[in-house]
Structure formats: C-alpha cells, structure tokens
Design a protein around this motif. Sequence first.
Motif, PDB file in Angstrom:
ATOM      1  N   ASN A 287      -0.101  12.659  -8.517  1.00 59.56           N
ATOM      2  CA  ASN A 287      -1.171  12.993  -9.122  1.00 59.56           C
ATOM      3  C   ASN A 287      -2.059  11.870  -8.593  1.00 59.56           C
ATOM      4  OD1 ASN A 287      -3.338  11.283 -11.557  1.00 59.56           O
ATOM      5  ND2 ASN A 287      -3.092  13.802 -11.680  1.00 59.56           N
ATOM      6  N   MET A 288      -3.326  12.519  -7.889  1.00 62.83           N
ATOM      7  CA  MET A 288      -4.293  11.618  -7.095  1.00 62.83           C
ATOM      8  C   MET A 288      -5.867  11.708  -7.444  1.00 62.83           C
ATOM      9  SD  MET A 288      -2.790  11.585  -3.183  1.00 62.83           S
ATOM     10  CE  MET A 288      -3.959  10.504  -2.734  1.00 62.83           C
ATOM     11  N   PHE A 289      -6.400  10.882  -7.551  1.00 58.44           N
ATOM     12  CA  PHE A 289      -8.065  11.003  -7.589  1.00 58.44           C
ATOM     13  C   PHE A 289      -8.297  10.115  -6.254  1.00 58.44           C
ATOM     14  CE2 PHE A 289     -12.126   8.818  -8.036  1.00 58.44           C
ATOM     15  CZ  PHE A 289     -12.865  10.094  -8.168  1.00 58.44           C
ATOM     16  N   THR A 290      -9.491  11.125  -5.627  1.00 62.53           N
ATOM     17  CA  THR A 290     -10.141  10.738  -4.371  1.00 62.53           C
ATOM     18  C   THR A 290     -11.262  10.813  -4.541  1.00 62.53           C
ATOM     19  OG1 THR A 290      -9.779  12.545  -3.158  1.00 62.53           O
ATOM     20  CG2 THR A 290      -7.982  10.929  -3.054  1.00 62.53           C
ATOM     21  N   GLY A 291     -12.397   9.892  -4.257  1.00 57.60           N
ATOM     22  CA  GLY A 291     -13.880   9.965  -4.360  1.00 57.60           C
ATOM     23  C   GLY A 291     -14.642   9.090  -3.514  1.00 57.60           C
ATOM     24  N   TYR A 292     -15.816   9.553  -3.116  1.00 57.30           N
ATOM     25  CA  TYR A 292     -16.624   8.806  -2.127  1.00 57.30           C
ATOM     26  C   TYR A 292     -17.634   8.245  -3.306  1.00 57.30           C
ATOM     27  CZ  TYR A 292     -14.880  11.270   1.654  1.00 57.30           C
ATOM     28  OH  TYR A 292     -13.896  11.844   2.561  1.00 57.30           O
TER      29      TYR A 292
ATOM     30  N   CYS B 180      -7.007   6.437  -6.504  1.00 56.56           N
ATOM     31  CA  CYS B 180      -6.154   6.407  -7.485  1.00 56.56           C
ATOM     32  C   CYS B 180      -4.974   7.262  -7.343  1.00 56.56           C
ATOM     33  CB  CYS B 180      -6.861   6.578  -8.849  1.00 56.56           C
ATOM     34  SG  CYS B 180      -8.139   5.450  -9.034  1.00 56.56           S
ATOM     35  N   ILE B 181      -3.547   6.575  -7.641  1.00 62.82           N
ATOM     36  CA  ILE B 181      -2.468   7.272  -7.422  1.00 62.82           C
ATOM     37  C   ILE B 181      -1.357   7.205  -8.639  1.00 62.82           C
ATOM     38  CG2 ILE B 181      -1.615   5.673  -5.710  1.00 62.82           C
ATOM     39  CD1 ILE B 181      -0.070   8.357  -4.148  1.00 62.82           C
ATOM     40  N   GLU B 182      -0.816   8.128  -8.868  1.00 63.19           N
ATOM     41  CA  GLU B 182       0.376   7.874 -10.042  1.00 63.19           C
ATOM     42  C   GLU B 182       0.410   6.885 -10.870  1.00 63.19           C
ATOM     43  OE1 GLU B 182       1.912  10.709  -8.868  1.00 63.19           O
ATOM     44  OE2 GLU B 182       3.701   9.691  -9.007  1.00 63.19           O
ATOM     45  N   ALA B 183      -1.125   7.089 -11.740  1.00 58.78           N
ATOM     46  CA  ALA B 183      -1.200   6.142 -12.745  1.00 58.78           C
ATOM     47  C   ALA B 183      -2.534   6.831 -13.695  1.00 58.78           C
ATOM     48  CB  ALA B 183      -1.618   4.929 -12.459  1.00 58.78           C
ATOM     49  N   LYS B 184      -2.533   6.589 -14.939  1.00 59.11           N
ATOM     50  CA  LYS B 184      -3.591   6.943 -15.472  1.00 59.11           C
ATOM     51  C   LYS B 184      -5.007   6.374 -15.058  1.00 59.11           C
ATOM     52  CE  LYS B 184      -1.165   7.516 -19.953  1.00 59.11           C
ATOM     53  NZ  LYS B 184      -1.136   7.353 -21.316  1.00 59.11           N
ATOM     54  N   TRP B 185      -5.907   7.049 -14.723  1.00 62.18           N
ATOM     55  CA  TRP B 185      -7.255   6.613 -14.384  1.00 62.18           C
ATOM     56  C   TRP B 185      -8.487   7.405 -15.103  1.00 62.18           C
ATOM     57  CZ3 TRP B 185     -10.695  10.135 -12.673  1.00 62.18           C
ATOM     58  CH2 TRP B 185     -10.115  11.420 -12.434  1.00 62.18           C
ATOM     59  N   LYS B 186      -9.589   6.406 -15.434  1.00 64.03           N
ATOM     60  CA  LYS B 186     -10.700   7.151 -16.139  1.00 64.03           C
ATOM     61  C   LYS B 186     -12.081   6.629 -15.768  1.00 64.03           C
ATOM     62  CE  LYS B 186     -10.555   3.387 -19.625  1.00 64.03           C
ATOM     63  NZ  LYS B 186     -10.635   3.070 -21.145  1.00 64.03           N
TER      64      LYS B 186
ATOM     65  N   VAL C  15       0.988  -1.025   0.226  1.00 68.04           N
ATOM     66  CA  VAL C  15      -0.019  -0.031  -0.053  1.00 68.04           C
ATOM     67  C   VAL C  15       0.670   1.249   0.036  1.00 68.04           C
ATOM     68  CG1 VAL C  15      -1.705   1.369   1.205  1.00 68.04           C
ATOM     69  CG2 VAL C  15      -1.969  -1.264   1.150  1.00 68.04           C
ATOM     70  N   HIS C  16       0.542   2.115  -0.799  1.00 68.14           N
ATOM     71  CA  HIS C  16       1.338   3.426  -0.990  1.00 68.14           C
ATOM     72  C   HIS C  16       1.542   4.121   0.327  1.00 68.14           C
ATOM     73  CE1 HIS C  16       2.860   7.024  -2.456  1.00 68.14           C
ATOM     74  NE2 HIS C  16       3.281   6.475  -3.611  1.00 68.14           N
ATOM     75  N   PRO C  17       2.532   4.541   0.810  1.00 71.43           N
ATOM     76  CA  PRO C  17       2.427   5.359   2.018  1.00 71.43           C
ATOM     77  C   PRO C  17       1.612   6.647   1.964  1.00 71.43           C
ATOM     78  CG  PRO C  17       4.742   4.595   1.296  1.00 71.43           C
ATOM     79  CD  PRO C  17       3.888   4.239   0.369  1.00 71.43           C
ATOM     80  N   LEU C  18       1.550   7.258   0.874  1.00 71.89           N
ATOM     81  CA  LEU C  18       0.564   8.477   0.448  1.00 71.89           C
ATOM     82  C   LEU C  18      -0.780   8.030   0.906  1.00 71.89           C
ATOM     83  CD1 LEU C  18       1.954  11.386   0.027  1.00 71.89           C
ATOM     84  CD2 LEU C  18       0.723  11.152  -2.017  1.00 71.89           C
ATOM     85  N   VAL C  19      -0.958   6.940   0.431  1.00 71.71           N
ATOM     86  CA  VAL C  19      -2.616   6.318   0.443  1.00 71.71           C
ATOM     87  C   VAL C  19      -2.724   6.058   2.229  1.00 71.71           C
ATOM     88  CG1 VAL C  19      -4.053   4.439   0.015  1.00 71.71           C
ATOM     89  CG2 VAL C  19      -2.802   5.677  -1.786  1.00 71.71           C
TER      90      VAL C  19
END
Length: 298
Positions: A196-201, A290-296, A147-151
């Motif tokens: 680069n991060m996406f976070t969402g509920y 989502c972190i450090e990758a392409k997401w859509k 698990v990424h430390p930033l997460v």
Amino acid sequence: MFGVYFGKYLEEKGILTAEQYQSVIEECKTSKVKLGLLAVEEGAMTTEQAEEVNMLQQMQDRRFGDIAVDKGYLTEDQVSTLLERQGDEYLLFVQALNEHNILTLDQIQKEINAYKKAKRMTALDIEALKSGDIDRIVPVFVKGSSVHPLVKDYVALTARDFVRFIDTQFRIENIEKLNEFKTSYVAGQEMDGDYNMFTGYCGDGKGIKIIAERYAKETFEDIDADVLDAACEFLNCNNGLFATKLGNEDVDMDMLPPLMRDSDTTISSEGEMYKVPFYINDAEVDLIICIEAKWKFD
C-alpha cells in the motif's frame, strides 16, 4: 546535471548571481565542449599545448583537431573519441564558467573540492554527478539502510520520468524521513495491492504548475484544478510504469483515482513517510511517499 547542483552552490556562495546561474544553465543546453578543454580534461594534452593550438587557429582556417594531429599532440582516434564527448554536461558548465571569466579552471577545481566537503560527498558521489547518468545520481541523494527498497526504486523511476517528460535540468535533494508534512497543494494517488503506497507532488504550487505545463504541453494562468489534474496525469503515468515494473517481478499493484487538494493540508503517517525535494527552474516540489502504514489528510 552537475551544473545544476554545482551552479546552485556557487550561487549560494555569491560567486554566481541568480541571473548568471540561469544564463549559464541555458547556455549549456545549446553549446558544445571545445576540443581543447576536452583534451586537457582527459589528460591527452597539456594546457600549454591546447593554448598553442588555439593560437594557431587564429592564424589558420583549420579545425582544432586537425592542427593538434599535425603537431603530434593527438591521434586521429583520440580526436574521434573526444568529439563524441562534446555534449558532456559537466565540461559544458566548466567551459561556460571559464569563458565568461567567472572562474579559472584552477578556481573551479578548488570550488568543486569545497562543494564536496560542504555537502559531505565522496569522490564517487562527485563522479556520479559529473556523469549525468540519472541512475547514478539518484543514489547520491536517496541512500541509507533505513530507506525502504521500494521507495528507492520509485524515486529512481520518477527521476527518469522527469528526464523523459518534464526537464533534463532539474535537481533532486536528500531524502528525508518524517511523520507529518504540511502543504498548500497536493496532486496525489494511492496504489494498493501487495504493497500500500501513497505518492504525491506537494508544495506551494509553483513546482506542481511547471510539472503540469511541461507534461500537458499547455500554459496555465493560475494554480487551479486544471493544473492539479495535469500533474496527476503525469503521476498516473509514472505510477503506471512503476506498477508494470513490479508486475514483471510478480508484485501486484493497482492504481486508485487521483487525490487533489488546493488548500492547506497536513499529511500524516503512523509509519514510513518520506519527502524527496525536486527543483525545476528553482521551483521546489516535494515528492511525498507513504508506504505500508496508515496515512491521512487533515
């Protein structure tokens, strides 16, 4: 928070009904732990001594602590220390189970051991839950070298903000790594910069609605754009605190405009993507990161 976790386990086993579970949780919010239970839990008194003092209280208009001191079972300093623990969430839950004749103290300990085994927890994990300390509880469910430390940092901050703004009696479950997630609603935001991060509920909307109502201090009739907007306001507050924390560590992050969806949506990522389930009043809302990758979105 121990009661939220252990109580749900007891409900799943059929020891508590759903109504009893909710009733006990609500009762714990306004109760105080009795001094006798505290003294026995701390090993300062035996069960027999506590029962004796309880009996004497029925004949004397005196406090438990005063009688225990007179009997030589406790010192004044011990009474003062115990009084400071009367808001202990773990013991409040134990007390409620015992007083409502749901489980005896021995049966409670037996079920705690069974819970520990069923959930594959260590003794330290159980102690963390008993402590009620969110910074000790989160690592029980968000752990693993992959698990990424930033997460991990982000989930810990989110949990603290749930306590501050949403509800103290929520529960978090084990983090899960995935590449795709299907949902009916999204209240999200992207952060860009050194990371680069996406976070969402995400979810069926019920949990998102509770977040929106608690944060906005407003009642919403339907799960609509106003609900998603209020949930995004909480997310923006949370992400602002996260960005500030990173800024103090010389990590630059900028928050982009909110992202909302009110129809079936698939979130996918080519890299690291995580789901962290949160439960508020038994309504699930999934925190997607989502972190450090392409997401859509599809």
